[in-house]
Motif scaffolding. Sequence first.
Motif, PDB file in Angstrom:
ATOM      1  N   GLN A  83       0.844  -1.201   0.000  1.00 31.99           N
ATOM      2  CA  GLN A  83       0.000   0.000   0.000  1.00 31.99           C
ATOM      3  C   GLN A  83       0.876   1.246   0.000  1.00 31.99           C
ATOM      4  O   GLN A  83       2.047   1.192   0.388  1.00 31.99           O
ATOM      5  CB  GLN A  83      -0.900  -0.017   1.245  1.00 31.99           C
ATOM      6  CG  GLN A  83      -1.818  -1.231   1.314  1.00 31.99           C
ATOM      7  CD  GLN A  83      -2.629  -1.298   2.593  1.00 31.99           C
ATOM      8  OE1 GLN A  83      -2.508  -0.439   3.474  1.00 31.99           O
ATOM      9  NE2 GLN A  83      -3.455  -2.321   2.703  1.00 31.99           N
ATOM     10  N   LEU A  84       0.291   2.350  -0.435  1.00 24.11           N
ATOM     11  CA  LEU A  84       1.065   3.590  -0.498  1.00 24.11           C
ATOM     12  C   LEU A  84       1.643   3.963   0.861  1.00 24.11           C
ATOM     13  O   LEU A  84       2.731   4.519   0.961  1.00 24.11           O
ATOM     14  CB  LEU A  84       0.179   4.723  -1.037  1.00 24.11           C
ATOM     15  CG  LEU A  84      -0.310   4.568  -2.482  1.00 24.11           C
ATOM     16  CD1 LEU A  84      -1.223   5.717  -2.861  1.00 24.11           C
ATOM     17  CD2 LEU A  84       0.860   4.469  -3.458  1.00 24.11           C
ATOM     18  N   GLY A  85       0.918   3.631   1.911  1.00 23.92           N
ATOM     19  CA  GLY A  85       1.378   3.936   3.261  1.00 23.92           C
ATOM     20  C   GLY A  85       2.548   3.086   3.722  1.00 23.92           C
ATOM     21  O   GLY A  85       3.122   3.355   4.783  1.00 23.92           O
ATOM     22  N   ASP A  86       2.918   2.088   2.938  1.00 24.76           N
ATOM     23  CA  ASP A  86       4.078   1.271   3.284  1.00 24.76           C
ATOM     24  C   ASP A  86       5.387   1.939   2.883  1.00 24.76           C
ATOM     25  O   ASP A  86       6.472   1.487   3.282  1.00 24.76           O
ATOM     26  CB  ASP A  86       3.997  -0.100   2.598  1.00 24.76           C
ATOM     27  CG  ASP A  86       2.822  -0.930   3.085  1.00 24.76           C
ATOM     28  OD1 ASP A  86       2.332  -1.781   2.304  1.00 24.76           O
ATOM     29  OD2 ASP A  86       2.389  -0.732   4.240  1.00 24.76           O
ATOM     30  N   ALA A  87       5.315   2.998   2.102  1.00 23.60           N
ATOM     31  CA  ALA A  87       6.527   3.701   1.681  1.00 23.60           C
ATOM     32  C   ALA A  87       7.246   4.263   2.901  1.00 23.60           C
ATOM     33  O   ALA A  87       6.656   5.010   3.694  1.00 23.60           O
ATOM     34  CB  ALA A  87       6.187   4.815   0.720  1.00 23.60           C
ATOM     35  N   ALA A  88       8.508   3.880   3.073  1.00 29.15           N
ATOM     36  CA  ALA A  88       9.253   4.271   4.274  1.00 29.15           C
ATOM     37  C   ALA A  88      10.655   3.701   4.189  1.00 29.15           C
ATOM     38  O   ALA A  88      10.985   2.949   3.266  1.00 29.15           O
ATOM     39  CB  ALA A  88       8.570   3.739   5.536  1.00 29.15           C
ATOM     40  N   MET A  89      11.474   4.057   5.177  1.00 28.69           N
ATOM     41  CA  MET A  89      12.736   3.354   5.414  1.00 28.69           C
ATOM     42  C   MET A  89      12.424   2.173   6.319  1.00 28.69           C
ATOM     43  O   MET A  89      11.671   2.300   7.290  1.00 28.69           O
ATOM     44  CB  MET A  89      13.740   4.268   6.104  1.00 28.69           C
ATOM     45  CG  MET A  89      14.442   5.248   5.208  1.00 28.69           C
ATOM     46  SD  MET A  89      15.632   4.452   4.107  1.00 28.69           S
ATOM     47  CE  MET A  89      16.947   4.058   5.257  1.00 28.69           C
ATOM     48  N   TYR A  90      13.032   1.043   5.998  1.00 27.41           N
ATOM     49  CA  TYR A  90      12.860  -0.151   6.825  1.00 27.41           C
ATOM     50  C   TYR A  90      14.208  -0.573   7.375  1.00 27.41           C
ATOM     51  O   TYR A  90      15.183  -0.719   6.627  1.00 27.41           O
ATOM     52  CB  TYR A  90      12.236  -1.288   6.010  1.00 27.41           C
ATOM     53  CG  TYR A  90      10.769  -1.063   5.741  1.00 27.41           C
ATOM     54  CD1 TYR A  90      10.345  -0.253   4.688  1.00 27.41           C
ATOM     55  CD2 TYR A  90       9.799  -1.651   6.555  1.00 27.41           C
ATOM     56  CE1 TYR A  90       8.998  -0.035   4.458  1.00 27.41           C
ATOM     57  CE2 TYR A  90       8.446  -1.437   6.325  1.00 27.41           C
ATOM     58  CZ  TYR A  90       8.067  -0.617   5.277  1.00 27.41           C
ATOM     59  OH  TYR A  90       6.725  -0.398   5.056  1.00 27.41           O
ATOM     60  N   PHE A  91      14.235  -0.772   8.678  1.00 24.75           N
ATOM     61  CA  PHE A  91      15.468  -1.166   9.348  1.00 24.75           C
ATOM     62  C   PHE A  91      15.312  -2.550   9.962  1.00 24.75           C
ATOM     63  O   PHE A  91      14.348  -2.819  10.683  1.00 24.75           O
ATOM     64  CB  PHE A  91      15.827  -0.182  10.462  1.00 24.75           C
ATOM     65  CG  PHE A  91      16.222   1.175   9.978  1.00 24.75           C
ATOM     66  CD1 PHE A  91      15.307   2.218   9.990  1.00 24.75           C
ATOM     67  CD2 PHE A  91      17.506   1.417   9.512  1.00 24.75           C
ATOM     68  CE1 PHE A  91      15.665   3.485   9.548  1.00 24.75           C
ATOM     69  CE2 PHE A  91      17.881   2.673   9.069  1.00 24.75           C
ATOM     70  CZ  PHE A  91      16.956   3.712   9.082  1.00 24.75           C
TER      71      PHE A  91
END
Lengths: 111, 114
Positions: A83-91
């Motif tokens: 989903q668009l809201g999954d866009a992020a940095m993932y650590f």
Amino acid sequence: AQTVTQSQPEMSVQEAETVTLSCTYDTSESDYYLFWYKQPPSRQMILVIRQEAYKQQNATENRFSVNFQKAAKSFSLKISDSQLGDAAMYFCAYRRADMRFGAGTRLTVKP
Amino acid sequence: EAQVTQNPRYLITVTGKKLTVTCSQNMNHEYMSWYRQDPGLGLRQIYYSMNVEVTDKGDVPEGYKVSRKEKRNFPLILESPSPNQTSLYFCASSIPGTGGYEQYFGPGTRLTVT
């Protein structure tokens, strides 16, 4: 010292598709914990999922699941139905006493 | 509301001028920690505290000091800041210091040292 490696600085996925983020770690311990954190543009660190090393079963949280390969020291994150809201940095992070983080993977979700 | 608070959220300062970034949590957590986040390096631990009056160095402690006189507070002190300490800083807390307990993070402090 334990190290955590995320080999993909950037990834992109089409909305509604599935993407897998990679993480490997180095440790001589047998009992530890692994985490995936999400950091959206707000900079807030949000726990996505965690895995106990003594559990063979892979953790799942709704659309998020992991593929934990203890012998290979691999801990990948799969995001289904992106989903668009999954866009992020993932650590990716490893914890026994202190917590070690990888360098992060920036995920872009294309509409 | 359970939370970790940090102040200030943004700070611009000059080389050598002592500063303190405060961190407070209202969850009665034993464990608290400070991280710095830099592009391409992820989060690196500066110091952590397993409980009151118990602190230990993380990966990058040089140039920083901490104290844990109360359970809820864990301030980060830069006695003589330098430009290489320009970074995004996070405070975090959790129940005990080991195990799979989630670390709760503060909102971050953006520090610029000129």
